[in-house]
Design a protein around this motif. Structure first.
Motif, PDB file in Angstrom:
ATOM      1  N   UNK A  66       1.049  -1.212   0.080  1.00 26.46           N
ATOM      2  CA  UNK A  66       0.093  -0.111   0.022  1.00 26.46           C
ATOM      3  C   UNK A  66       0.937   1.345   0.086  1.00 26.46           C
ATOM      4  N   UNK A  67       0.404   2.417  -0.224  1.00 25.88           N
ATOM      5  CA  UNK A  67       1.152   3.567  -0.329  1.00 25.88           C
ATOM      6  C   UNK A  67       0.334   4.637   0.412  1.00 25.88           C
ATOM      7  N   UNK A  68       0.811   5.417   1.295  1.00 30.17           N
ATOM      8  CA  UNK A  68       0.115   6.306   2.261  1.00 30.17           C
ATOM      9  C   UNK A  68      -0.150   7.545   1.445  1.00 30.17           C
ATOM     10  N   UNK A  72      -4.949   7.811  -5.832  1.00 31.04           N
ATOM     11  CA  UNK A  72      -6.103   7.195  -5.885  1.00 31.04           C
ATOM     12  C   UNK A  72      -6.643   7.647  -4.556  1.00 31.04           C
ATOM     13  N   UNK A  73      -5.650   8.155  -3.463  1.00 33.07           N
ATOM     14  CA  UNK A  73      -6.184   8.157  -2.117  1.00 33.07           C
ATOM     15  C   UNK A  73      -6.468   6.715  -1.322  1.00 33.07           C
ATOM     16  N   UNK A  74      -6.754   6.660  -0.245  1.00 33.41           N
ATOM     17  CA  UNK A  74      -6.966   5.376   0.573  1.00 33.41           C
ATOM     18  C   UNK A  74      -5.962   4.516   0.659  1.00 33.41           C
ATOM     19  N   UNK A  75      -4.740   5.111   0.669  1.00 30.91           N
ATOM     20  CA  UNK A  75      -3.545   4.219   0.788  1.00 30.91           C
ATOM     21  C   UNK A  75      -3.343   3.334  -0.521  1.00 30.91           C
ATOM     22  N   UNK A  76      -4.005   3.668  -1.631  1.00 28.09           N
ATOM     23  CA  UNK A  76      -4.075   2.788  -2.712  1.00 28.09           C
ATOM     24  C   UNK A  76      -2.875   3.038  -3.524  1.00 28.09           C
ATOM     25  N   UNK A  77      -1.904   1.887  -3.747  1.00 23.93           N
ATOM     26  CA  UNK A  77      -0.560   2.200  -4.554  1.00 23.93           C
ATOM     27  C   UNK A  77      -0.738   1.767  -5.948  1.00 23.93           C
ATOM     28  N   UNK A  92       1.115  -2.413 -14.725  1.00 23.46           N
ATOM     29  CA  UNK A  92       1.405  -1.903 -13.656  1.00 23.46           C
ATOM     30  C   UNK A  92       0.487  -2.711 -12.632  1.00 23.46           C
ATOM     31  N   UNK A  93       0.825  -2.808 -11.229  1.00 20.27           N
ATOM     32  CA  UNK A  93       0.073  -3.378 -10.130  1.00 20.27           C
ATOM     33  C   UNK A  93      -0.842  -2.078  -9.505  1.00 20.27           C
ATOM     34  N   UNK A  94      -1.929  -2.439  -9.043  1.00 21.14           N
ATOM     35  CA  UNK A  94      -2.873  -1.614  -8.212  1.00 21.14           C
ATOM     36  C   UNK A  94      -3.090  -2.337  -6.841  1.00 21.14           C
ATOM     37  N   UNK A  95      -2.629  -1.754  -5.864  1.00 20.44           N
ATOM     38  CA  UNK A  95      -2.819  -2.404  -4.503  1.00 20.44           C
ATOM     39  C   UNK A  95      -3.792  -1.576  -3.494  1.00 20.44           C
ATOM     40  N   UNK A  96      -4.792  -2.425  -3.081  1.00 21.99           N
ATOM     41  CA  UNK A  96      -6.125  -1.481  -2.363  1.00 21.99           C
ATOM     42  C   UNK A  96      -6.075  -2.225  -1.208  1.00 21.99           C
ATOM     43  N   UNK A  97      -5.727  -1.579  -0.121  1.00 18.78           N
ATOM     44  CA  UNK A  97      -6.053  -2.091   1.297  1.00 18.78           C
ATOM     45  C   UNK A  97      -7.271  -2.437   1.483  1.00 18.78           C
ATOM     46  N   UNK A 194      -8.406  13.705 -14.215  1.00 18.50           N
ATOM     47  CA  UNK A 194      -7.787  13.123 -13.053  1.00 18.50           C
ATOM     48  C   UNK A 194      -6.437  12.362 -13.756  1.00 18.50           C
ATOM     49  N   UNK A 195      -5.419  12.696 -12.955  1.00 16.85           N
ATOM     50  CA  UNK A 195      -4.154  11.944 -13.342  1.00 16.85           C
ATOM     51  C   UNK A 195      -3.797  11.241 -12.089  1.00 16.85           C
ATOM     52  N   UNK A 196      -3.752   9.818 -12.063  1.00 24.49           N
ATOM     53  CA  UNK A 196      -3.455   9.067 -10.789  1.00 24.49           C
ATOM     54  C   UNK A 196      -2.048   9.135 -10.343  1.00 24.49           C
ATOM     55  N   UNK A 197      -0.946   9.388 -11.374  1.00 25.78           N
ATOM     56  CA  UNK A 197       0.342   8.875 -11.120  1.00 25.78           C
ATOM     57  C   UNK A 197       0.495   7.677 -11.006  1.00 25.78           C
ATOM     58  N   UNK A 198       1.694   7.489 -10.697  1.00 24.69           N
ATOM     59  CA  UNK A 198       2.284   6.256 -10.286  1.00 24.69           C
ATOM     60  C   UNK A 198       3.076   6.471  -8.762  1.00 24.69           C
ATOM     61  N   UNK A 199       3.331   5.342  -7.865  1.00 22.94           N
ATOM     62  CA  UNK A 199       3.878   5.663  -6.770  1.00 22.94           C
ATOM     63  C   UNK A 199       5.420   5.905  -6.822  1.00 22.94           C
ATOM     64  N   UNK A 200       5.976   4.961  -8.039  1.00 24.71           N
ATOM     65  CA  UNK A 200       7.261   4.649  -7.982  1.00 24.71           C
ATOM     66  C   UNK A 200       7.962   5.467  -9.124  1.00 24.71           C
ATOM     67  N   UNK A 201       7.408   5.932  -9.856  1.00 26.68           N
ATOM     68  CA  UNK A 201       7.975   6.853 -10.987  1.00 26.68           C
ATOM     69  C   UNK A 201       7.278   8.070 -11.288  1.00 26.68           C
TER      70      UNK A 201
END
Ligand SMILES: [Fe+2]
Length: 210
Positions: A66-68, A72-77, A92-97, A194-201
């Motif tokens: 997860x990504x704080x 996407x909000x909600x810790x979603x990576x 890509x992976x989408x990680x939803x707590x 809306x542009x979600x971006x990526x956590x890592x790039x």
């Protein structure tokens, strides 16, 4: 001449640069270039996509985290694994707590989406005069996947229903995290850029809005 299955186009980005990812992307590209339609390409990719979802060894834990702080909000990576230099493909992976959900959003590209870990409920909407209509609710378990060909089924919301974090794998024919797409207000149907971006790039043109 013998073909090298792992050859790549200069400038393509393999954030997760491993033989399984390179082999999957090479096969997906072959399928896409040989196909006459998105439907045909997705049909050809299905077996390898199913294998990818069934293989518990290729995706390191950092891409299942997860990504704080995330678009996407909600810790979603949303973790980029690979993207084509010309923006024509991303993996890509989408990680939803647990109990977290995405905003209602679209993708604006065709491809395949499937569940690698956990369970999700997916609500699919369509735009109507002055609002949004819920057209389908699907429960997805680990290994389930679907073909997405917009505009059909392109507007959706995903919620994790498992006690564990869910991880879905997306192969889509755009640079999904960096293109401008939309979120939607469920009651009014109002659409926002809306542009979600990526956590890592990063995205190239971080300041640019539509
Ligand atoms: Fe989505």
């Amino acid at each position: 001449m013998e073909q090298d299955e792992t050859r790549s186009v200069p400038g393509d980005e393999y954030v997760l640069d491993t033989p399984p990812v390179r082999a999957f992307i090479a096969a997906a590209r072959e399928s896409i270039s040989a196909a006459f339609s998105p439907e045909e390409a997705c049909e050809a990719i299905r077996p390898r996509f199913a294998e990818l979802l069934a293989d518990a060894t290729w995706l390191p834990a950092e891409y299942q985290a997860a990504a704080s702080e995330s678009g996407m909000g909600g810790g979603i990576g949303q973790w980029l694994l690979h993207r084509a230099e010309d923006g024509s493909l991303s993996l890509f992976s989408l990680v939803v707590p647990p109990a977290s959900e995405t905003p209602i959003h679209d993708h604006l590209a065709w491809g395949l989406v499937g569940l690698y870990r956990g369970a999700q409920d997916e609500e699919i909407y369509r735009e109507t005069n002055g609002g949004l209509e819920l057209v389908e609710r699907r429960a997805l378990g680990t290994g389930d996947f679907y073909v997405l060909i917009p505009p059909r089924d392109d507007i959706h919301r995903v919620r994790t229903t498992s006690a564990e974090t869910s991880v879905s794998i997306h192969l889509l024919t755009n640079d999904t995290g960096c293109v401008w797409r939309h979120t939607y207000e469920p009651a009014s149907g109002d659409r926002k850029p809306f542009r979600s971006g990526y956590v890592n790039v990063a995205c190239d043109d971080d300041a640019a809005a539509p």
